[in-house]
Design a protein around this motif. Structure first.
Motif, PDB file in Angstrom:
ATOM      1  N   ALA A  87       0.937  -1.338   0.078  1.00 22.78           N
ATOM      2  CA  ALA A  87       0.221   0.276   0.127  1.00 22.78           C
ATOM      3  C   ALA A  87       1.063   0.663   0.176  1.00 22.78           C
ATOM      4  O   ALA A  87       1.579   1.582   0.920  1.00 22.78           O
ATOM      5  CB  ALA A  87      -0.833   0.022   1.235  1.00 22.78           C
ATOM      6  N   ASN A  88       0.028   2.284  -0.660  1.00 20.92           N
ATOM      7  CA  ASN A  88       1.351   3.438  -0.802  1.00 20.92           C
ATOM      8  C   ASN A  88       0.240   4.533  -0.408  1.00 20.92           C
ATOM      9  O   ASN A  88      -0.574   5.012  -0.862  1.00 20.92           O
ATOM     10  CB  ASN A  88       1.288   3.714  -2.349  1.00 20.92           C
ATOM     11  N   LEU A  89       1.351   5.633   1.025  1.00 21.57           N
ATOM     12  CA  LEU A  89       0.703   6.738   1.220  1.00 21.57           C
ATOM     13  C   LEU A  89       1.809   7.742   0.925  1.00 21.57           C
ATOM     14  O   LEU A  89       1.572   9.003   1.169  1.00 21.57           O
ATOM     15  CB  LEU A  89       0.449   6.190   3.119  1.00 21.57           C
ATOM     16  N   SER A  90       2.067   7.518  -0.332  1.00 22.71           N
ATOM     17  CA  SER A  90       3.315   8.496  -0.487  1.00 22.71           C
ATOM     18  C   SER A  90       2.838   9.756  -0.592  1.00 22.71           C
ATOM     19  O   SER A  90       1.990   9.390  -1.248  1.00 22.71           O
ATOM     20  CB  SER A  90       4.375   8.014  -1.456  1.00 22.71           C
ATOM     21  N   ASN A  91       3.342  11.412  -0.664  1.00 27.97           N
ATOM     22  CA  ASN A  91       2.968  11.894  -1.295  1.00 27.97           C
ATOM     23  C   ASN A  91       2.781  12.286  -2.959  1.00 27.97           C
ATOM     24  O   ASN A  91       1.934  12.514  -3.444  1.00 27.97           O
ATOM     25  CB  ASN A  91       3.106  13.443  -0.394  1.00 27.97           C
ATOM     26  N   MET A  92       3.866  11.949  -3.617  1.00 27.68           N
ATOM     27  CA  MET A  92       4.083  11.945  -4.694  1.00 27.68           C
ATOM     28  C   MET A  92       4.584  10.826  -5.750  1.00 27.68           C
ATOM     29  O   MET A  92       4.002  10.920  -6.299  1.00 27.68           O
ATOM     30  CB  MET A  92       5.485  12.739  -4.570  1.00 27.68           C
ATOM     31  N   HIS A  93       5.421   9.331  -5.053  1.00 33.01           N
ATOM     32  CA  HIS A  93       5.275   8.829  -6.238  1.00 33.01           C
ATOM     33  C   HIS A  93       4.851   7.622  -5.730  1.00 33.01           C
ATOM     34  O   HIS A  93       4.413   7.334  -5.221  1.00 33.01           O
ATOM     35  CB  HIS A  93       6.854   8.524  -6.058  1.00 33.01           C
ATOM     36  N   ALA A  94       4.515   7.466  -7.359  1.00 38.52           N
ATOM     37  CA  ALA A  94       4.303   5.117  -7.007  1.00 38.52           C
ATOM     38  C   ALA A  94       6.122   4.722  -6.789  1.00 38.52           C
ATOM     39  O   ALA A  94       6.831   5.336  -7.256  1.00 38.52           O
ATOM     40  CB  ALA A  94       4.099   5.293  -8.959  1.00 38.52           C
ATOM     41  N   HIS A  95       5.253   3.086  -6.512  1.00 44.69           N
ATOM     42  CA  HIS A  95       6.407   2.747  -6.537  1.00 44.69           C
ATOM     43  C   HIS A  95       6.684   1.227  -7.249  1.00 44.69           C
ATOM     44  O   HIS A  95       5.584   0.760  -6.030  1.00 44.69           O
ATOM     45  CB  HIS A  95       7.370   2.604  -5.114  1.00 44.69           C
ATOM     46  N   PRO A  96       7.878   0.812  -8.646  1.00 48.41           N
ATOM     47  CA  PRO A  96       8.220  -0.498  -8.747  1.00 48.41           C
ATOM     48  C   PRO A  96       8.069  -0.739  -8.134  1.00 48.41           C
ATOM     49  O   PRO A  96       9.793  -0.899  -7.845  1.00 48.41           O
ATOM     50  CB  PRO A  96       8.329   0.335 -10.455  1.00 48.41           C
ATOM     51  N   ILE A  97       7.610  -2.384  -7.211  1.00 49.69           N
ATOM     52  CA  ILE A  97       7.589  -3.092  -5.930  1.00 49.69           C
ATOM     53  C   ILE A  97       8.589  -4.131  -6.984  1.00 49.69           C
ATOM     54  O   ILE A  97       7.623  -4.729  -7.547  1.00 49.69           O
ATOM     55  CB  ILE A  97       6.958  -3.000  -5.159  1.00 49.69           C
TER      56      ILE A  97
END
Length: 464
Positions: free
Chosen positions: A324-334
């Motif tokens: 789950a992503n709660l970053s302000n800006m970026h997507a994260h390709p895991i």
């Protein structure tokens, strides 16, 4: 403004005395320009009424604990905590959940029963946390890897920060439920400003959606608010602040909300939840800069490598990872080495088997969830990381760089052969930090727990 003007004049006079001549015109202009924000900021830092969107006198309209203002634009400006608000210990059932999901570095949240209702307690509060604990323990897997790489020294200084979380944890504790459960969540606010909690991805009555100022009154400092609803969905969801979101979510206010099927399906051998967050810290500063669009620290469940746990599994076991992503800006390709997984769920719930897709890299956008499931076919150490390589180092050392140790959004799997006994625990085994982290939640001794008030029904606020 007179005070600021006087300061400017004295400062310039000092420069003139030191330099034995007046500042040239251009230098004078630049000096005044540099100080100009002080003049602009001075009125904003003074006491003004709540309707101006600036600070107000404590105890008056618009101040913390007072009334009036525009839903939290008022109130004394505190960067991290209000010293007048006691930071209490986590609710007693923190870390005592009975669910099956492993969330490394994050406690589970237990509940008490009130008839047929599961009652959880969350306290939004300032938290001190080490994003990076320090150098890995000598002889540990991380230590051996870094030495084999010939990684640069000095890149593993402990990183203590002042952020916001729930129940003393960032991210907040993981909530697990069963489809069909009736849930009551009592939220207490110990922040220096109002807040509210949104149940991200959940279909709830509008008055339980948690948008402060829109669907409910903001929860003011020192107050509690009770949410209550029935959960009918299945899957991986989140909870997070929905008031002053840019700041509050950016300072860490979020956590997992996981719902299991009532029929007992979707079971796996290892079920692991990982929350992705990003931060920007100026050098030597413990306070996160939530206005930056260029983060320089990246965490999985609140930790940056090499302080992330080493996960364990065995060949043949089915594993589910919930990202789950709660970053302000970026997507994260895991990306995970050594496997081909199936993407089996989103923030909307499980994906039908016929629509699932294979891969070993999954892009998790801000606000999104991706569940993946797989089986290891080979034992060994397997590397999992964000494939934006900007996101796998800590503090972004200036170029030219040497060999960088792995940092940021990096975790490792230690996979044993099928039938082999479990390896010894790797997680959290770090050398003592240069300064021990403060365990008293914000550098202040915990105040004794206080009884909650204003909990006679859902959607109720109360003072403390």
């Amino acid at each position: 403004m007179t005070g600021i003007t006087g300061i400017i004049r004295k400062w310039l006079a000092g420069l003139n005395a030191d330099g034995d001549r007046a500042l040239p015109g251009r230098r004078l202009f630049l000096a005044l320009s540099a100080l100009a924000p002080l003049g602009v900021a001075a009125p904003a830092l003074a006491k003004l009424d709540g309707h101006d969107g600036h600070a107000a006198q404590p105890g008056k309209a618009g101040a913390p604990g007072g009334h009036g203002g525009h839903g939290g634009h008022a109130g004394t400006l505190y960067p991290w905590r209000d010293p007048k608000i006691a930071i209490t210990p986590p609710p007693p059932l923190t870390g005592k959940g009975t669910g099956v999901v492993q969330s490394p570095h994050i406690p589970s949240l237990g509940y008490e029963m009130d008839g047929q209702v599961k009652v959880f307690r969350l306290t939004a509060q300032p938290v001190e946390r080490l994003l990076l604990d320090g150098p890995p323990a000598p002889g540990s897997l991380w230590d051996r890897w870094h030495k084999a790489k010939g990684a640069m020294h000095g890149m593993d200084v402990p990183k203590k920060v002042k952020i916001w979380g729930f129940n003393g944890s960032v991210p907040g504790p993981t909530i697990e439920l069963i489809q069909g459960d009736r849930v009551r969540i009592i939220v207490k606010n110990e922040l220096p400003e109002p807040t509210s909690v949104h149940w991200h991805g959940l279909e709830v009555p509008n008055d339980q959606d948690g948008v402060g100022g829109l669907t409910q009154p903001p929860i003011r400092p020192g107050q509690t608010y009770t949410y209550e609803f029935t959960v009918h969905q299945v899957g991986t969801f989140m909870y997070h602040s929905s008031f002053n979101e840019k700041k509050q979510v950016g300072m860490g206010l979020g956590g997992f909300f996981i719902v299991h099927p009532s029929d007992g399906s979707r079971r796996v051998d290892r079920d692991i939840a990982i929350l992705l967050q990003e931060w920007h810290f100026l050098p030597g500063n413990e306070y996160v800069d939530v206005t930056s669009t260029d983060p320089n620290w990246f965490t999985m469940n609140g930790k940056a490598a090499p302080s992330t746990d080493v996960l364990t599994a065995a060949v043949g076991e089915t594993v589910r990872l919930r990202f789950a992503n709660l970053s302000n800006m970026h997507a994260h390709p895991i990306h995970l080495h050594g496997v081909t997984w199936r993407v089996t769920g989103t923030e909307g719930g499980p994906i039908p088997e016929s629509a699932q897709w294979p891969g070993n890299t999954v892009n998790v956008s801000p606000g999104a969830v991706r569940d993946v499931e797989f089986t290891f076919t080979h034992p060994g150490y397997w590397h999992m990381h964000c494939h934006k390589l900007h996101h796998v180092v800590n503090a972004h050392a200036p170029v030219p760089m040497g060999v960088m140790p792995m940092g940021g959004m990096t975790m490792l799997f230690d996979v044993r052969p099928a039938g082999a006994s479990a390896p010894p625990a790797h997680g959290g085994a770090h050398a003592p930090a240069a300064t021990k982290p403060d365990t008293s939640h914000g550098g202040h001794a915990p105040a004794p727990p206080q009884p909650d008030h204003g909990q006679s029904g859902h959607g109720q606020t109360g003072g403390q």
